[in-house]
Design a protein around this motif. Structure first.
Motif, PDB file in Angstrom:
ATOM      1  N   ALA A  69       0.812  -1.216   0.000  1.00 48.58           N
ATOM      2  CA  ALA A  69       0.000   0.000   0.000  1.00 48.58           C
ATOM      3  C   ALA A  69       0.851   1.273   0.000  1.00 48.58           C
ATOM      4  CB  ALA A  69      -0.924  -0.002   1.218  1.00 48.58           C
ATOM      5  N   PRO A  75       9.533  10.909   1.205  1.00 46.61           N
ATOM      6  CA  PRO A  75      10.743  10.558   1.951  1.00 46.61           C
ATOM      7  C   PRO A  75      11.156   9.102   1.745  1.00 46.61           C
ATOM      8  CG  PRO A  75       8.909  11.058   3.447  1.00 46.61           C
ATOM      9  CD  PRO A  75       8.427  11.337   2.077  1.00 46.61           C
ATOM     10  N   PHE A  97      -3.382   7.304   5.847  1.00 42.67           N
ATOM     11  CA  PHE A  97      -2.844   5.939   5.854  1.00 42.67           C
ATOM     12  C   PHE A  97      -2.668   5.419   7.279  1.00 42.67           C
ATOM     13  CE2 PHE A  97      -1.727   6.696   1.422  1.00 42.67           C
ATOM     14  CZ  PHE A  97      -2.065   5.469   0.883  1.00 42.67           C
ATOM     15  N   SER A 105       6.958   7.948  13.808  1.00 42.18           N
ATOM     16  CA  SER A 105       6.348   8.826  12.800  1.00 42.18           C
ATOM     17  C   SER A 105       4.916   8.379  12.522  1.00 42.18           C
ATOM     18  CB  SER A 105       7.142   8.790  11.496  1.00 42.18           C
ATOM     19  OG  SER A 105       8.442   9.264  11.698  1.00 42.18           O
ATOM     20  N   LEU A 106       4.727   7.076  12.355  1.00 37.46           N
ATOM     21  CA  LEU A 106       3.380   6.561  12.049  1.00 37.46           C
ATOM     22  C   LEU A 106       2.428   6.780  13.218  1.00 37.46           C
ATOM     23  CD1 LEU A 106       4.453   3.301  10.186  1.00 37.46           C
ATOM     24  CD2 LEU A 106       3.391   5.331   9.163  1.00 37.46           C
ATOM     25  N   LEU A 150       5.753  -2.714   9.626  1.00 38.00           N
ATOM     26  CA  LEU A 150       6.208  -1.870   8.513  1.00 38.00           C
ATOM     27  C   LEU A 150       7.560  -1.239   8.846  1.00 38.00           C
ATOM     28  CD1 LEU A 150       2.743  -0.320   7.738  1.00 38.00           C
ATOM     29  CD2 LEU A 150       4.190  -1.406   6.003  1.00 38.00           C
ATOM     30  N   LEU A 178      -3.895   1.882  10.373  1.00 35.49           N
ATOM     31  CA  LEU A 178      -2.897   0.922  10.862  1.00 35.49           C
ATOM     32  C   LEU A 178      -2.972   0.713  12.371  1.00 35.49           C
ATOM     33  CD1 LEU A 178       0.216   2.259   8.889  1.00 35.49           C
ATOM     34  CD2 LEU A 178      -1.148   0.239   8.318  1.00 35.49           C
ATOM     35  N   CYS A 184       4.326   5.458  -3.527  1.00 34.68           N
ATOM     36  CA  CYS A 184       5.000   6.712  -3.163  1.00 34.68           C
ATOM     37  C   CYS A 184       6.411   6.485  -2.615  1.00 34.68           C
ATOM     38  CB  CYS A 184       4.183   7.463  -2.124  1.00 34.68           C
ATOM     39  SG  CYS A 184       2.572   7.972  -2.739  1.00 34.68           S
ATOM     40  N   HIS A 185       6.547   5.509  -1.736  1.00 29.22           N
ATOM     41  CA  HIS A 185       7.841   5.348  -1.051  1.00 29.22           C
ATOM     42  C   HIS A 185       8.765   4.354  -1.738  1.00 29.22           C
ATOM     43  CE1 HIS A 185       6.776   7.898   2.324  1.00 29.22           C
ATOM     44  NE2 HIS A 185       5.625   7.276   2.413  1.00 29.22           N
ATOM     45  N   TYR A 228      12.253   5.260  14.734  1.00 29.33           N
ATOM     46  CA  TYR A 228      11.913   6.537  14.100  1.00 29.33           C
ATOM     47  C   TYR A 228      10.689   6.374  13.192  1.00 29.33           C
ATOM     48  CZ  TYR A 228      12.009  10.536  11.022  1.00 29.33           C
ATOM     49  OH  TYR A 228      11.633  11.646  10.317  1.00 29.33           O
ATOM     50  N   LEU A 229      10.704   5.316  12.371  1.00 26.86           N
ATOM     51  CA  LEU A 229       9.586   5.072  11.448  1.00 26.86           C
ATOM     52  C   LEU A 229       8.304   4.803  12.229  1.00 26.86           C
ATOM     53  CD1 LEU A 229      11.450   2.736   8.937  1.00 26.86           C
ATOM     54  CD2 LEU A 229      10.718   5.095   8.507  1.00 26.86           C
ATOM     55  N   TYR A 242       1.464  10.411  13.159  1.00 27.79           N
ATOM     56  CA  TYR A 242       0.487  10.741  12.101  1.00 27.79           C
ATOM     57  C   TYR A 242      -0.907  10.330  12.557  1.00 27.79           C
ATOM     58  CZ  TYR A 242       4.069  11.615   8.473  1.00 27.79           C
ATOM     59  OH  TYR A 242       5.103  12.115   7.726  1.00 27.79           O
ATOM     60  N   ILE A 256      -2.010  13.205   3.664  1.00 31.13           N
ATOM     61  CA  ILE A 256      -1.834  11.881   3.050  1.00 31.13           C
ATOM     62  C   ILE A 256      -1.513  10.836   4.115  1.00 31.13           C
ATOM     63  CG2 ILE A 256      -0.464  10.506   1.431  1.00 31.13           C
ATOM     64  CD1 ILE A 256       0.197  13.119  -0.046  1.00 31.13           C
ATOM     65  N   LEU A 282      12.349   5.713   3.116  1.00 32.29           N
ATOM     66  CA  LEU A 282      12.173   5.021   4.389  1.00 32.29           C
ATOM     67  C   LEU A 282      13.216   3.928   4.583  1.00 32.29           C
ATOM     68  CD1 LEU A 282       8.279   4.585   4.195  1.00 32.29           C
ATOM     69  CD2 LEU A 282       9.557   6.547   5.057  1.00 32.29           C
ATOM     70  N   GLU A 312       9.582  14.124  -3.636  1.00 33.08           N
ATOM     71  CA  GLU A 312       8.361  14.494  -2.913  1.00 33.08           C
ATOM     72  C   GLU A 312       8.085  13.558  -1.741  1.00 33.08           C
ATOM     73  OE1 GLU A 312       4.387  15.296  -4.799  1.00 33.08           O
ATOM     74  OE2 GLU A 312       5.706  15.233  -6.568  1.00 33.08           O
TER      75      GLU A 312
HETATM   76  C1  HEC Z   1       0.203   8.873  -1.804  1.00 35.25           C
HETATM   77  C2  HEC Z   1       1.601   8.829  -1.407  1.00 35.25           C
HETATM   78  C3  HEC Z   1       1.950   8.077  -0.108  1.00 35.25           C
HETATM   79  C4  HEC Z   1       1.608   6.797   0.261  1.00 35.25           C
HETATM   80  C5  HEC Z   1       0.789   5.774  -0.537  1.00 35.25           C
HETATM   81  C6  HEC Z   1       2.227   6.555   1.547  1.00 35.25           C
HETATM   82  N1  HEC Z   1       2.950   7.668   1.927  1.00 35.25           N
HETATM   83 FE1  HEC Z   1       4.162   7.814   3.594  1.00 35.25          FE
HETATM   84  N2  HEC Z   1       4.566   9.749   3.123  1.00 35.25           N
HETATM   85  C7  HEC Z   1       4.086  10.434   2.018  1.00 35.25           C
HETATM   86  C8  HEC Z   1       4.475  11.828   2.132  1.00 35.25           C
HETATM   87  C9  HEC Z   1       4.137  12.942   1.144  1.00 35.25           C
HETATM   88  C10 HEC Z   1       5.229  11.943   3.321  1.00 35.25           C
HETATM   89  C11 HEC Z   1       5.841  13.231   3.939  1.00 35.25           C
HETATM   90  C12 HEC Z   1       4.767  13.822   4.829  1.00 35.25           C
HETATM   91  C13 HEC Z   1       5.247  14.879   5.784  1.00 35.25           C
HETATM   92  O1  HEC Z   1       5.712  15.933   5.323  1.00 35.25           O
HETATM   93  O2  HEC Z   1       5.157  14.667   7.005  1.00 35.25           O
HETATM   94  C14 HEC Z   1       5.268  10.617   3.905  1.00 35.25           C
HETATM   95  C15 HEC Z   1       5.937  10.322   5.089  1.00 35.25           C
HETATM   96  C16 HEC Z   1       6.023   9.067   5.648  1.00 35.25           C
HETATM   97  C17 HEC Z   1       6.799   8.736   6.822  1.00 35.25           C
HETATM   98  C18 HEC Z   1       7.681   9.690   7.621  1.00 35.25           C
HETATM   99  C19 HEC Z   1       9.069   9.663   7.009  1.00 35.25           C
HETATM  100  C20 HEC Z   1      10.045  10.585   7.660  1.00 35.25           C
HETATM  101  O3  HEC Z   1      11.236  10.558   7.260  1.00 35.25           O
HETATM  102  O4  HEC Z   1       9.706  11.362   8.558  1.00 35.25           O
HETATM  103  C21 HEC Z   1       6.610   7.409   7.065  1.00 35.25           C
HETATM  104  C22 HEC Z   1       7.225   6.582   8.187  1.00 35.25           C
HETATM  105  C23 HEC Z   1       5.711   6.897   6.044  1.00 35.25           C
HETATM  106  N3  HEC Z   1       5.382   7.949   5.195  1.00 35.25           N
HETATM  107  C24 HEC Z   1       5.277   5.599   5.956  1.00 35.25           C
HETATM  108  C25 HEC Z   1       4.321   5.158   5.047  1.00 35.25           C
HETATM  109  C26 HEC Z   1       3.745   3.825   5.078  1.00 35.25           C
HETATM  110  C27 HEC Z   1       4.131   2.743   6.082  1.00 35.25           C
HETATM  111  C28 HEC Z   1       2.837   3.780   4.069  1.00 35.25           C
HETATM  112  C29 HEC Z   1       1.911   2.642   3.710  1.00 35.25           C
HETATM  113  C30 HEC Z   1       1.041   2.160   4.753  1.00 35.25           C
HETATM  114  C31 HEC Z   1       2.869   5.062   3.383  1.00 35.25           C
HETATM  115  N4  HEC Z   1       3.765   5.871   4.023  1.00 35.25           N
HETATM  116  C32 HEC Z   1       2.119   5.378   2.276  1.00 35.25           C
HETATM  117  C33 HEC Z   1       3.346   9.888   0.987  1.00 35.25           C
HETATM  118  C34 HEC Z   1       2.788   8.629   0.953  1.00 35.25           C
END
Ligand code: HEC
Length: 113
Positions: free
Chosen positions: A40, A57, A87, A70-71, A99, A91, A44-45, A66-67, A74, A83, A59, A55
């Protein structure tokens, strides 16, 4: 406020903070389960957490705690992003730990400073 009350208030605050930190201890992550759940996130990642676009980050190779944090942030909206808030809302803490374990086990960028 007199000194005793101030001291008491500080102690209570510290106790509450410590309790909060303990409550958010990270469950043990399962990287294999995390890999499945990461489908999922890949758009993006990147599949292994090395996103292709600036655009999003990277991971891969990041510390698991840290990861995970962050989750958690959020989901609690302590860290706000439309965004990722969406997500993370879906979770569980265990899924977040899975993850985090998966992405932490992937090869990230070589840091050469
Ligand atoms: C549609 C695009 C998209 C999807 C799909 C997505 N992300 Fe992200 N993710 C982003 C963006 C944009 C950011 C930066 C957001 C911010 O500025 O805080 C981010 C940030 C993060 C961060 C923080 C990274 C950091 O260095 O601080 C984590 C951890 C993360 N995502 C995990 C996930 C996980 C796990 C999933 C799947 C369950 C997921 N993301 C799905 C776009 C997405």
């Amino acid at each position: 406020m007199n000194r005793t009350i101030k001291t008491f208030a500080l102690a209570a605050l510290l106790a509450a903070f410590t309790a909060g930190v303990q409550a958010s201890a990270m469950p043990k992550g399962n990287a294999a389960k995390g890999k499945e759940a990461s489908a999922a996130c890949a758009a993006c990642h990147g599949e292994d957490g090395n996103s292709k676009s600036g655009e999003f980050p990277k991971l891969a190779g990041q510390h698991a705690d840290y990861l995970y944090n962050s989750l958690v942030q959020y989901k609690s909206k302590q860290r706000k992003n439309a965004i990722m808030g969406g997500f993370a809302a879906t979770l569980s803490r265990q899924q977040m730990a899975d993850l985090a374990a998966f992405y932490a086990s992937q090869k990230g960028l070589d840091h050469k400073y």
